[in-house]
Scaffold this motif. Structure first.
Motif, PDB file in Angstrom:
ATOM      1  N   MET A   1       0.933  -1.205   0.085  1.00  0.00           N
ATOM      2  CA  MET A   1       0.032   0.061   0.000  1.00  0.00           C
ATOM      3  C   MET A   1       0.889   1.324   0.001  1.00  0.00           C
ATOM      4  O   MET A   1       1.794   1.517   0.602  1.00  0.00           O
ATOM      5  CB  MET A   1      -1.038   0.017   1.133  1.00  0.00           C
ATOM      6  N   SER A   2       0.461   2.411  -0.650  1.00  0.00           N
ATOM      7  CA  SER A   2       1.332   3.449  -0.793  1.00  0.00           C
ATOM      8  C   SER A   2       0.931   4.449   0.279  1.00  0.00           C
ATOM      9  O   SER A   2       0.081   4.400   0.991  1.00  0.00           O
ATOM     10  CB  SER A   2       0.848   4.051  -2.279  1.00  0.00           C
ATOM     11  N   ALA A   3       1.820   5.418   0.506  1.00  0.00           N
ATOM     12  CA  ALA A   3       1.909   6.327   1.380  1.00  0.00           C
ATOM     13  C   ALA A   3       0.848   7.321   1.200  1.00  0.00           C
ATOM     14  O   ALA A   3      -0.018   7.667   2.163  1.00  0.00           O
ATOM     15  CB  ALA A   3       3.280   7.146   1.735  1.00  0.00           C
ATOM     16  N   MET A   4       0.478   7.498  -0.151  1.00  0.00           N
ATOM     17  CA  MET A   4      -0.596   8.383  -0.696  1.00  0.00           C
ATOM     18  C   MET A   4      -1.889   7.759   0.049  1.00  0.00           C
ATOM     19  O   MET A   4      -2.967   8.414   0.290  1.00  0.00           O
ATOM     20  CB  MET A   4      -0.756   8.612  -1.909  1.00  0.00           C
ATOM     21  N   ILE A   5      -2.013   6.225  -0.109  1.00  0.00           N
ATOM     22  CA  ILE A   5      -3.250   5.680   0.344  1.00  0.00           C
ATOM     23  C   ILE A   5      -3.530   6.056   1.865  1.00  0.00           C
ATOM     24  O   ILE A   5      -4.462   6.229   2.334  1.00  0.00           O
ATOM     25  CB  ILE A   5      -3.484   4.412  -0.083  1.00  0.00           C
ATOM     26  N   THR A  24     -21.641   2.340  -0.141  1.00  0.00           N
ATOM     27  CA  THR A  24     -20.134   2.249  -0.084  1.00  0.00           C
ATOM     28  C   THR A  24     -19.580   2.505  -1.310  1.00  0.00           C
ATOM     29  O   THR A  24     -20.348   2.389  -2.506  1.00  0.00           O
ATOM     30  CB  THR A  24     -20.121   0.303  -0.117  1.00  0.00           C
ATOM     31  N   VAL A  25     -18.608   3.207  -1.214  1.00  0.00           N
ATOM     32  CA  VAL A  25     -17.810   4.116  -2.311  1.00  0.00           C
ATOM     33  C   VAL A  25     -16.181   3.474  -2.448  1.00  0.00           C
ATOM     34  O   VAL A  25     -15.693   3.249  -1.328  1.00  0.00           O
ATOM     35  CB  VAL A  25     -17.741   5.487  -2.211  1.00  0.00           C
ATOM     36  N   LYS A  26     -16.109   3.162  -3.489  1.00  0.00           N
ATOM     37  CA  LYS A  26     -14.503   2.584  -3.767  1.00  0.00           C
ATOM     38  C   LYS A  26     -13.855   3.909  -4.569  1.00  0.00           C
ATOM     39  O   LYS A  26     -14.483   4.259  -5.650  1.00  0.00           O
ATOM     40  CB  LYS A  26     -14.585   1.537  -4.545  1.00  0.00           C
ATOM     41  N   GLY A  33      -3.403   2.775  -5.607  1.00  0.00           N
ATOM     42  CA  GLY A  33      -4.030   1.843  -4.750  1.00  0.00           C
ATOM     43  C   GLY A  33      -5.568   2.119  -4.878  1.00  0.00           C
ATOM     44  O   GLY A  33      -6.243   3.078  -5.581  1.00  0.00           O
ATOM     45  N   VAL A  34      -6.319   1.510  -3.928  1.00  0.00           N
ATOM     46  CA  VAL A  34      -7.741   1.633  -3.836  1.00  0.00           C
ATOM     47  C   VAL A  34      -8.014   1.780  -2.380  1.00  0.00           C
ATOM     48  O   VAL A  34      -7.413   1.428  -1.445  1.00  0.00           O
ATOM     49  CB  VAL A  34      -8.585   0.285  -4.300  1.00  0.00           C
ATOM     50  N   LEU A  35      -9.045   2.711  -1.865  1.00  0.00           N
ATOM     51  CA  LEU A  35      -9.641   2.889  -0.758  1.00  0.00           C
ATOM     52  C   LEU A  35     -11.148   2.870  -0.775  1.00  0.00           C
ATOM     53  O   LEU A  35     -11.825   3.063  -1.657  1.00  0.00           O
ATOM     54  CB  LEU A  35      -9.153   3.964  -0.032  1.00  0.00           C
ATOM     55  N   ARG A  36     -11.709   2.561   0.319  1.00  0.00           N
ATOM     56  CA  ARG A  36     -13.437   2.265  -0.008  1.00  0.00           C
ATOM     57  C   ARG A  36     -13.700   2.896   1.401  1.00  0.00           C
ATOM     58  O   ARG A  36     -13.172   3.044   2.735  1.00  0.00           O
ATOM     59  CB  ARG A  36     -13.275   0.758   0.689  1.00  0.00           C
ATOM     60  N   ASP A  40     -19.619   5.339   7.283  1.00  0.00           N
ATOM     61  CA  ASP A  40     -18.417   6.311   8.179  1.00  0.00           C
ATOM     62  C   ASP A  40     -17.377   6.103   8.348  1.00  0.00           C
ATOM     63  O   ASP A  40     -16.490   6.456   8.994  1.00  0.00           O
ATOM     64  CB  ASP A  40     -19.281   6.841   9.201  1.00  0.00           C
ATOM     65  N   ASP A  41     -16.938   4.745   7.513  1.00  0.00           N
ATOM     66  CA  ASP A  41     -15.584   4.220   7.879  1.00  0.00           C
ATOM     67  C   ASP A  41     -14.947   4.079   6.284  1.00  0.00           C
ATOM     68  O   ASP A  41     -15.326   3.960   5.423  1.00  0.00           O
ATOM     69  CB  ASP A  41     -15.619   2.757   8.589  1.00  0.00           C
ATOM     70  N   VAL A  42     -13.534   4.528   6.725  1.00  0.00           N
ATOM     71  CA  VAL A  42     -12.664   4.524   5.339  1.00  0.00           C
ATOM     72  C   VAL A  42     -11.524   3.603   5.909  1.00  0.00           C
ATOM     73  O   VAL A  42     -10.916   3.543   6.734  1.00  0.00           O
ATOM     74  CB  VAL A  42     -11.986   5.873   5.170  1.00  0.00           C
ATOM     75  N   SER A  43     -11.187   2.634   4.712  1.00  0.00           N
ATOM     76  CA  SER A  43     -10.062   1.722   4.953  1.00  0.00           C
ATOM     77  C   SER A  43      -9.357   1.599   3.579  1.00  0.00           C
ATOM     78  O   SER A  43     -10.002   1.938   2.431  1.00  0.00           O
ATOM     79  CB  SER A  43     -10.458   0.536   5.196  1.00  0.00           C
ATOM     80  N   ALA A  44      -7.914   1.169   3.483  1.00  0.00           N
ATOM     81  CA  ALA A  44      -7.531   0.626   2.347  1.00  0.00           C
ATOM     82  C   ALA A  44      -7.975  -0.535   1.813  1.00  0.00           C
ATOM     83  O   ALA A  44      -8.212  -1.398   2.683  1.00  0.00           O
ATOM     84  CB  ALA A  44      -5.814   0.925   2.633  1.00  0.00           C
TER      85      ALA A  44
END
Length: 96
Positions: A1-5, A24-26, A33-36, A40-44
């Protein structure tokens, strides 16, 4: 996973501040990379989503910083949206 993510996950958590969205938004950040966002939760990471938004790293960083309007990015083709457009618009208003 990148630092940007990693930075984006933390920034989005702070921006949402418990506001959340109904779904849910991707967010696919090209070459990073990808985050979701799930309510109300955000994760890589990747997974199913009601809405998928795709942008390059510069556009995404600009949206997070408030320098790029998400609607303008979409209209100019720098931000691509697939799926639930209403959910994308709600997220866009939370990020603006």
């Amino acid at each position: 996973m990148s630092a940007m993510i990693d930075q984006a996950v933390n920034a989005l958590r702070a921006r949402l501040n418990g506001s959340g969205i109904d779904g849910t938004v991707k967010f696919v950040i090209e070459d990073e990379g990808v985050l979701r966002i799930v309510e109300d939760d955000v994760s890589a990471g990747d997974g199913d989503a009601d809405c998928t938004m795709t942008a390059d790293a510069d556009t995404f960083a600009g949206i997070l910083a408030g320098d790029v309007n998400p609607t303008s990015a979409f209209m100019s083709g720098r931000l691509k949206v697939e799926g639930d457009m209403g959910l994308a618009m709600k997220l866009g208003s939370l990020l603006s």
